[in-house]
Design a protein around this motif. Structure first.
Motif, short mmCIF file in Angstrom:
data_model
loop_
_atom_site.label_atom_id
_atom_site.label_comp_id
_atom_site.label_asym_id
_atom_site.label_seq_id
_atom_site.Cartn_x
_atom_site.Cartn_y
_atom_site.Cartn_z
N GLN A 386 57.79 6.35 -44.95
CA GLN A 386 58.03 5.57 -43.72
C GLN A 386 58.58 6.45 -42.60
N HIS A 387 59.47 7.37 -42.97
CA HIS A 387 59.98 8.31 -41.97
C HIS A 387 58.83 9.14 -41.38
N ASN A 388 57.95 9.58 -42.27
CA ASN A 388 56.80 10.36 -41.78
C ASN A 388 55.95 9.54 -40.81
N ILE A 389 55.77 8.27 -41.15
CA ILE A 389 54.94 7.41 -40.29
C ILE A 389 55.57 7.28 -38.91
N VAL A 394 55.04 7.00 -34.07
CA VAL A 394 55.89 6.50 -32.99
C VAL A 394 56.38 7.65 -32.10
N LEU A 395 56.88 8.69 -32.74
CA LEU A 395 57.45 9.79 -31.96
C LEU A 395 56.40 10.83 -31.57
N GLY A 396 55.24 10.76 -32.18
CA GLY A 396 54.17 11.70 -31.85
C GLY A 396 54.49 13.14 -32.26
N LEU A 397 55.27 13.30 -33.32
CA LEU A 397 55.66 14.66 -33.73
C LEU A 397 54.60 15.30 -34.64
#
Lengths: 397, 378
Positions: A386-389, A394-397
């Motif tokens: 979920q962090h990766n998602i 969301v953050l576009g990283l």
């Protein structure tokens, strides 16, 4: 901006409250109060009552049997059912495969499966994870080979919740081994009585039998039971995971959980005061309740977005992460609250001991449920995933 | 300054480690737990008579090897590494510790039986209303001629189903929660008027609710020393549990490292993911700090009560938090397989979880430390 319920909302709330008070099965309530384990029939009892009333699938479109409630009404519904400590209905049909079928299914599939999901006639399970494919779900290897009008399926699924009761399962299978991982997967509906299916229990840390291994050996599945196009199953899977995540925040149930902790901590003595008056303990309850308020309001913002036509997107990962952490902290605090009486293992009390349980009733399941709830940060896409998602989407990283 | 074990201590540790490696693999442990008795008495007998380890922490005059708290700590750490279900903590550390403290005829009468493995002691101290407050006691010991009459209920008495003797805290006077009047008694576990309800605990041990109804006990059952003695004995037990925790935590960490190197996802071992690497580094740091705190507290056990209690509370608070962190992250890193009964890792997690609260949670010990040290400075 407005956060107050309208007069109509309040009337709806009263209607829901009255309905639950009049219709929730007494026998089920008794079992819950006693802390008894609930079986298939217990879940179905409440399911059938809601189905009769037409309230079993509030999130579904009206044409398929939904209630047509506004997001606010749905919120009130989940609030009230949690407040009254109603059991949560099994999500596999209602919240998972149902929405996949009405979104991607053929008219025949809709006609065949949706009514039986609503009525509770079919109990569903989910064949996603495999021993080698957990977080990396797209690497799944269960194979479906076309043979005339059938697929022949071979492989192994795991963590299949409540498969021991299941009539049907929805399975992700590989139909093209040469394509890029996500592009060779199909979504199949499988009759669990088909020859070649073996369900084996997995016992978890608290001693529960919730999850299973499912072995498939030359299982013949009619091609008509494939949802959406061949090799496009990943689309259904992603859609479903997003759906699974919105429910996973579990706000209403966590509210109830925090109230239960307060009840326990009012009963537990800490010297000359109740445990709830212990400043360290009280602060932890306050932090938990505050985090839950933050989660709840985040979910409401997300619901409002959904009402404005924006479907559940990657931000639902936030709800999953924070919701699961809160669910775990609740069980952690409950275990802490009961002190020494978290240790006795209730499944080992033995014959005839039920009349005089060891320690207070509320203590019995605290440790097993603490152990069990470690699953919440693992299932439905682990919190690491979920962090990766969020990082990516969301953050576009 | 020297924090290494001496040669004898090293031998004692190696002897136990080798023995446990041969006799206490995970499957064997699970089979023992599943028996009616919940243990294999042959193990205890071997520890006593083949290895002579039950005397490690006793004086030579009682037939021991002349050791003490350090020996207890290193043995408990080894027991922790296999999540042993042996009654060493209750019998040797607690029962033996109380007897050593009182000395004299009582020590001479009971310690040889502990060393030979015949005597198993369970510590009946907790009461349903008492939480971790050792003086919150309603069980009464009323003077009666030369002896006492015991009445009351003790909760979650670990090892009681196996015990030949019970070490009981009871009140000879004073009101609930008053320190004055609380005394320690070592009694035969099978006296008339004692009843038990036995059950397994979630960490694989056995315990009982123990009820005393007009139990007549002799005068020499009293181990004189009151709450000061009880505080001391429980502090020693607390450090021993922390030592056990260091073994449990080390195995949780080691198991997680091994698993992360084997488990492949996204075409590589999950150990390659930085987020997991950092987590395992954090776990490692907790394990190391738990070891440091356990050594720190062990070396404070013979200090004056105030210093001893402050050190023990810091140790237990730190270890409780560390055990939780390491346990939870071991499970999380394993994923689904971590919450099944099949793998050992989950069983280490369960033991780590119960250690968190044993002899006082982190909150309880931070509170005790504050009252001993911080409040004084305020």
């Amino acid at each position: 901006m407005d956060m107050e319920f309208t007069v109509e909302d309040l009337a709806f709330r009263d209607e829901v409250r009255a309905f639950i008070a009049e219709n929730y099965p007494q026998e089920l309530r008794g079992k819950q109060d006693e802390g008894d384990e609930l079986g298939k029939e217990d879940f179905l009892a409440w399911h059938r009552i809601l189905h009769k009333k037409g309230w079993v699938a509030p999130a579904w479109p009206v044409e398929y049997g939904g209630t047509g409630w506004s997001p606010t009404q749905r919120y009130i519904w989940s609030e009230e059912t949690a407040r009254a400590d109603c059991i949560r209905l099994m999500p596999f049909g209602l919240s998972m495969v149902g929405p996949v079928i009405y979104t991607f299914g053929t008219p025949e599939q809709k006609a065949k499966f949706l009514p039986r999901i609503l009525s509770g006639e079919d109990w569903w399970c989910q064949g996603y994870s495999e021993p080698g494919s957990g977080s990396d779900l797209a690497s799944l290897r269960t194979k479906a080979v076309r043979d005339g009008d059938h697929y022949v399926v071979n492989g192994q699924k795991t963590w299949t919740t409540m498969a021991q009761h299941a009539d049907w399962g929805f399975f992700l299978v590989r139909t093209d081994s040469d394509a890029k991982q996500q592009e060779g997967i199909s979504f199949l509906l499988v009759d669990m009585k088909t020859p070649g299916i073996t369900v084996r229990p997995i016992i978890t840390l608290g001693g529960e039998h919730e999850v299973n291994e499912v072995w498939l050996e030359d299982v013949r599945v009619p091609v008509e039971n494939r949802v959406y196009e061949e090799n496009k199953g990943w689309t259904c899977a992603k859609f479903l995971l997003a759906h699974e995540r919105t429910g996973i925040a579990g706000v209403a149930a966590s509210k109830r959980g925090i109230e239960r902790i307060k009840d326990i901590a009012r009963s537990e003595q800490d010297g000359d005061r109740p445990l709830l008056a212990n400043p360290f303990f009280k602060r932890k309850v306050a932090e938990l309740q505050t985090d839950l308020t933050a989660l709840e309001f985040t979910e409401l913002r997300s619901l409002a977005g959904e009402a404005a036509g924006r479907g559940p997107g990657p931000e639902s990962s936030l709800l999953k992460i924070k919701g699961s952490e809160i669910q775990q902290r609740i069980t952690e605090l409950a275990l802490e609250a009961v002190g020494h009486y978290g240790a006795p293992y209730f499944r080992g009390f033995g014959e005839g001991d039920n009349e005089h349980p060891i320690g207070p009733d509320y203590a019995h399941r605290t440790a097993p449920s603490y152990f069990n709830m470690r699953k919440t940060t693992i299932y439905g896409g682990s919190n690491e995933i979920q962090h990766n998602i969020i990082a990516k989407m969301v953050l576009g990283l | 300054m020297d924090f290494t074990y001496n040669e004898t201590q090293g031998m004692i540790r190696d002897t136990l480690a080798r023995f446990l490696a041969d006799t206490y693999d995970f499957d064997t442990r699970q089979k023992m737990i599943a028996t009616d008795a919940g243990r294999d008495p042959g193990i205890w007998n071997a520890l006593a008579n083949e290895l002579g380890l039950l005397g490690a922490a006793f004086d030579e005059e009682h037939g021991g090897l002349g050791g003490g708290a350090l020996e207890n700590a290193l043995l408990m750490e080894e027991f922790g590494k296999v999540i042993a279900i042996e009654p060493y903590l209750q019998t040797v550390v607690i029962g033996g510790g109380a007897l050593k403290a009182v000395g004299g005829a009582q020590a001479a009468a009971h310690i040889p039986g502990i060393i030979s493995g015949e005597t198993i002691i369970a510590f009946a101290y907790a009461e349903p209303q008492g939480r971790y407050d050792l003086a919150n006691i309603r069980t009464t010991a009323k003077a009666d001629g030369s002896g006492y009459i015991l009445n009351g209920h003790k909760g979650v008495v670990y090892c009681a189903p196996w015990a030949t003797h019970l070490l009981v805290t009871a009140r000879t006077g004073g009101s609930t929660r008053e320190r004055n009047g609380v005394e320690l008694f070592l009694i035969d576990a099978n006296l008339p008027g004692i009843t038990r309800r036995d059950y397994p605990t979630v960490d694989g041990n056995r315990a009982s609710e123990v009820y005393f109804e007009n139990v007549a006990i002799p005068g020499d059952a009293l181990l004189a020393g009151g709450m000061d003695l009880i505080d001391r004995v429980v502090d020693e037990a607390t450090v021993a549990v922390c030592a056990e925790a260091t073994g449990v935590m080390a195995k949780l960490h080691e198991g997680t490292l091994d698993y992360s190197k084997q488990r492949q996802q996204f075409g590589q071992p999950i150990a390659r993911f930085q987020v997991l690497q950092h987590r395992m580094v954090d776990m490692f740091m907790e394990v190391e700090q738990a070891k440091s705190m356990t050594t720190y507290a062990t070396l404070h056990l013979d200090k004056p009560a105030h210093e001893r209690m402050a050190a023990v509370s810091q140790c237990k608070a730190k270890v409780s938090r560390g055990a939780k962190f390491v346990g939870q992250n071991a499970i999380q890193t394993h994923g689904g397989i971590g919450i099944t009964q099949e793998l050992a890792i989950g069983h280490y997690f369960k033991r780590a979880t119960l250690i968190e609260g044993q002899f006082g949670s982190a909150d309880y010990h931070y509170d005790r430390f504050e009252r001993l040290v911080i409040d004084e400075a305020a």
